[in-house]
Design a protein around this motif. Structure first.
Motif, mmCIF file in Angstrom:
data_model
loop_
_atom_site.group_PDB
_atom_site.id
_atom_site.type_symbol
_atom_site.label_atom_id
_atom_site.label_comp_id
_atom_site.label_asym_id
_atom_site.label_seq_id
_atom_site.Cartn_x
_atom_site.Cartn_y
_atom_site.Cartn_z
ATOM 1 N N PHE A 165 17.423 22.010 -46.612
ATOM 2 C CA PHE A 165 17.466 23.045 -45.598
ATOM 3 C C PHE A 165 18.439 22.684 -44.481
ATOM 4 O O PHE A 165 18.930 21.554 -44.382
ATOM 5 N N LEU A 166 18.721 23.669 -43.641
ATOM 6 C CA LEU A 166 19.702 23.508 -42.578
ATOM 7 C C LEU A 166 19.392 22.291 -41.714
ATOM 8 O O LEU A 166 18.263 22.109 -41.258
ATOM 9 N N GLY A 167 20.408 21.462 -41.502
ATOM 10 C CA GLY A 167 20.249 20.297 -40.641
ATOM 11 C C GLY A 167 19.636 19.080 -41.289
ATOM 12 O O GLY A 167 19.420 18.069 -40.629
ATOM 13 N N ALA A 168 19.370 19.138 -42.590
ATOM 14 C CA ALA A 168 18.704 18.014 -43.260
ATOM 15 C C ALA A 168 19.638 16.831 -43.468
ATOM 16 O O ALA A 168 19.180 15.694 -43.593
ATOM 17 N N GLY A 169 20.945 17.084 -43.537
ATOM 18 C CA GLY A 169 21.892 15.987 -43.704
ATOM 19 C C GLY A 169 22.792 16.094 -44.919
ATOM 20 O O GLY A 169 23.462 15.124 -45.274
ATOM 21 N N LYS A 170 22.854 17.255 -45.556
ATOM 22 C CA LYS A 170 23.683 17.406 -46.761
ATOM 23 C C LYS A 170 25.157 17.157 -46.477
ATOM 24 O O LYS A 170 25.840 16.481 -47.247
ATOM 25 N N THR A 171 25.655 17.719 -45.383
ATOM 26 C CA THR A 171 27.078 17.581 -45.099
ATOM 27 C C THR A 171 27.435 16.146 -44.765
ATOM 28 O O THR A 171 28.493 15.642 -45.164
ATOM 29 N N THR A 172 26.563 15.448 -44.062
ATOM 30 C CA THR A 172 26.781 14.022 -43.804
ATOM 31 C C THR A 172 26.867 13.254 -45.116
ATOM 32 O O THR A 172 27.718 12.375 -45.292
ATOM 33 N N LEU A 173 25.992 13.600 -46.053
ATOM 34 C CA LEU A 173 26.010 12.949 -47.359
ATOM 35 C C LEU A 173 27.299 13.275 -48.119
ATOM 36 O O LEU A 173 27.905 12.399 -48.743
ATOM 37 N N LEU A 174 27.736 14.534 -48.062
ATOM 38 C CA LEU A 174 28.980 14.915 -48.736
ATOM 39 C C LEU A 174 30.173 14.163 -48.150
ATOM 40 O O LEU A 174 31.047 13.686 -48.889
ATOM 41 N N ASN A 175 30.226 14.055 -46.837
ATOM 42 C CA ASN A 175 31.315 13.304 -46.215
ATOM 43 C C ASN A 175 31.280 11.844 -46.634
ATOM 44 O O ASN A 175 32.333 11.214 -46.795
ATOM 45 N N ILE A 203 11.243 9.648 -54.614
ATOM 46 C CA ILE A 203 11.566 9.914 -53.210
ATOM 47 C C ILE A 203 12.213 8.664 -52.626
ATOM 48 O O ILE A 203 11.661 7.567 -52.723
ATOM 49 N N ARG A 204 13.384 8.828 -52.045
ATOM 50 C CA ARG A 204 14.120 7.719 -51.436
ATOM 51 C C ARG A 204 14.296 7.991 -49.945
ATOM 52 O O ARG A 204 14.727 9.076 -49.558
ATOM 53 N N ARG A 205 13.981 7.015 -49.120
ATOM 54 C CA ARG A 205 14.259 7.122 -47.689
ATOM 55 C C ARG A 205 15.658 6.546 -47.457
ATOM 56 O O ARG A 205 15.891 5.364 -47.704
ATOM 57 N N VAL A 206 16.582 7.389 -47.015
ATOM 58 C CA VAL A 206 17.974 6.949 -46.927
ATOM 59 C C VAL A 206 18.615 7.441 -45.640
ATOM 60 O O VAL A 206 18.229 8.462 -45.065
ATOM 61 N N ASP A 207 19.616 6.695 -45.210
ATOM 62 C CA ASP A 207 20.537 7.115 -44.156
ATOM 63 C C ASP A 207 21.657 7.869 -44.849
ATOM 64 O O ASP A 207 22.390 7.297 -45.656
ATOM 65 N N MET A 208 21.783 9.167 -44.563
ATOM 66 C CA MET A 208 22.759 9.991 -45.291
ATOM 67 C C MET A 208 24.172 9.447 -45.178
ATOM 68 O O MET A 208 24.969 9.573 -46.103
ATOM 69 N N GLY A 209 24.496 8.831 -44.040
ATOM 70 C CA GLY A 209 25.845 8.316 -43.851
ATOM 71 C C GLY A 209 26.110 7.021 -44.603
ATOM 72 O O GLY A 209 27.261 6.565 -44.661
ATOM 73 N N ALA A 210 25.065 6.414 -45.155
ATOM 74 C CA ALA A 210 25.232 5.165 -45.899
ATOM 75 C C ALA A 210 24.525 5.214 -47.248
ATOM 76 O O ALA A 210 24.230 4.185 -47.843
ATOM 77 N N CYS A 211 24.269 6.420 -47.735
ATOM 78 C CA CYS A 211 23.516 6.581 -48.987
ATOM 79 C C CYS A 211 24.373 6.146 -50.172
ATOM 80 O O CYS A 211 25.507 6.614 -50.327
ATOM 81 N N PRO A 212 23.873 5.263 -51.035
ATOM 82 C CA PRO A 212 24.638 4.873 -52.227
ATOM 83 C C PRO A 212 24.886 6.083 -53.120
ATOM 84 O O PRO A 212 24.004 6.924 -53.309
ATOM 85 N N VAL A 213 26.075 6.155 -53.681
ATOM 86 C CA VAL A 213 26.431 7.292 -54.522
ATOM 87 C C VAL A 213 25.518 7.381 -55.740
ATOM 88 O O VAL A 213 25.211 8.472 -56.219
ATOM 89 N N ASP A 214 25.039 6.234 -56.238
ATOM 90 C CA ASP A 214 24.197 6.279 -57.444
ATOM 91 C C ASP A 214 22.799 6.819 -57.171
ATOM 92 O O ASP A 214 22.004 6.980 -58.095
ATOM 93 N N GLU A 215 22.491 7.130 -55.913
ATOM 94 C CA GLU A 215 21.249 7.845 -55.614
ATOM 95 C C GLU A 215 21.413 9.349 -55.830
ATOM 96 O O GLU A 215 20.438 10.093 -55.853
ATOM 97 N N VAL A 216 22.667 9.785 -55.962
ATOM 98 C CA VAL A 216 22.961 11.210 -56.048
ATOM 99 C C VAL A 216 23.538 11.582 -57.412
ATOM 100 O O VAL A 216 23.194 12.631 -57.969
ATOM 101 N N LEU A 217 24.384 10.740 -57.969
ATOM 102 C CA LEU A 217 25.109 11.065 -59.192
ATOM 103 C C LEU A 217 24.520 10.346 -60.396
ATOM 104 O O LEU A 217 23.981 9.243 -60.282
ATOM 105 N N ASN A 218 24.649 10.984 -61.562
ATOM 106 C CA ASN A 218 24.181 10.402 -62.822
ATOM 107 C C ASN A 218 22.719 9.984 -62.767
ATOM 108 O O ASN A 218 22.353 8.880 -63.193
#
Length: 333
Positions: free
Chosen positions: A19-29, A192-207
């Motif tokens: 949802f809005l403000g959750a941190g998706k764009t920070t993760l994409l960056n 469920i992973r507790r993560v900092d979106m700006g430092a999230c490992p890519v392997d938490e998202v891909l594959n």
């Protein structure tokens, strides 16, 4: 629920929602700035509340597609998703752009279900793009209130193959534990992973292989423990697990799943089962989204005692009626 030999498309896709403000764009960056081994095409919905960091853009020679500093490409949806994916594929085939992975960011207010179905139902998409998984970002600070208020936010949790819990540093450990327990009740199969979106490992998202046909059905053991220490919200999205050591009758189960999806398909968000079926010594795996269910034969049971486990995630599902219906599909001893 016929067993099929499924062709494996060559371009994996991750749906990133939240949802809005959750941190998706920070993760994409983060993904766009990190040095990784992927050449990622990011499809960004133009209704997002923030934009991709323009400092990462190295050239722009097209209205929709820009190239990022680490070789990734980014485009904005201004039309049908099928057309955008097909356009990207054709540009790749012509050598105009290069990518081997797609991340699709949905609008913060979007239900990811119709987006996910595109990868199974659209003949222009399904042969070429493989849905790897749905990753949902939930804000630990405001997520509880958002889940109370927004039905689509609850759908985003229900569809998830993985949930990333952001902003945990802004709440107490007890508050983080409470929202995590709530998310687990809503979706028992998503880690469920507790993560900092700006430092999230890519392997938490891909594959993360959320949609792969495999015989892994992980359900957190704490899901089965009734937790009286937290307030139980009356969420319309809930999970339940059906287990049995008896074999299913294939014909009976096939008819029942067909009738179940016909009646409750719009409210059946995700479901997956590893099944003990009469007449075969191999595991049968089935999974589905809404009315779309597929199944496949997997490895033999071997020394493992056969049993069935099915997890259902949906909106206001009649749990006890479904349990009774599944029990009528068990084979005679």
């Amino acid at each position: 629920m016929q067993v099929e030999d499924i062709h494996e498309p060559d371009i994996p896709v991750t749906i990133l929602t939240g949802f809005l403000g959750a941190g998706k764009t920070t993760l994409l960056n983060r993904i766009l700035s990190e040095n990784h081994n992927y050449k990622i095409a990011i499809i960004e919905n133009e209704f997002g509340e923030e934009n991709i960091d323009t400092d990462l853009i190295v050239r722009s020679n097209d209205e929709q597609i820009v190239t990022m500093s680490n070789g990734c490409v980014c485009c904005t949806i201004r039309g049908d998703l099928s057309r955008v994916l097909t356009d990207l594929r054709h540009k790749r085939d012509r050598g105009e752009i290069d990518f081997d992975y797609v991340v699709l960011e949905t609008s913060g207010v979007a239900n990811p279900g119709p987006v996910a179905q595109t990868f199974f139902m659209d003949d222009a998409v399904a042969p070429f793009f493989r849905l790897d998984g749905v990753v949902t970002v939930v804000d630990a600070l405001n997520g509880g209130e958002t889940l109370d208020r927004e039905a689509n936010a609850r759908d985003q949790v229900g569809f998830a193959d993985r949930i990333l819990l952001s902003k945990c540093d802004l709440v107490s450990p007890e508050a983080a534990d409470e929202i995590e327990a709530r998310l687990r009740r809503m979706n028992a199969r998503a880690p469920i992973r507790r993560v900092d979106m700006g430092a999230c490992p890519v392997d938490e998202v891909l594959n993360i292989t959320g949609f792969n046909m495999n015989d892994i059905l992980d359900v957190d053991p704490s899901f089965f423990v009734d937790d009286h220490h937290h307030h139980h919200h009356n969420d319309d999205i809930r999970s339940f697990v059906y287990e049995t050591g008896r074999a299913f009758d294939p014909a009976k189960l096939d008819r029942y799943i067909m009738s179940l999806t016909n009646v409750y398909g719009p409210d059946l968000l995700r479901y997956k089962g590893v099944l003990f079926m009469k007449g075969t010594d191999r595991r049968v795996v089935f999974q589905g989204v809404h009315m779309l269910a597929v199944s496949d034969l997997m490895a033999p049971w071997g020394d493992v005692k056969p049993s069935s486990r099915i997890v259902f995630i949906g909106r206001n599902l009649p749990e006890e009626a479904i349990r009774r219906g599944l029990s009528t599909c068990l084979a005679d001893d």
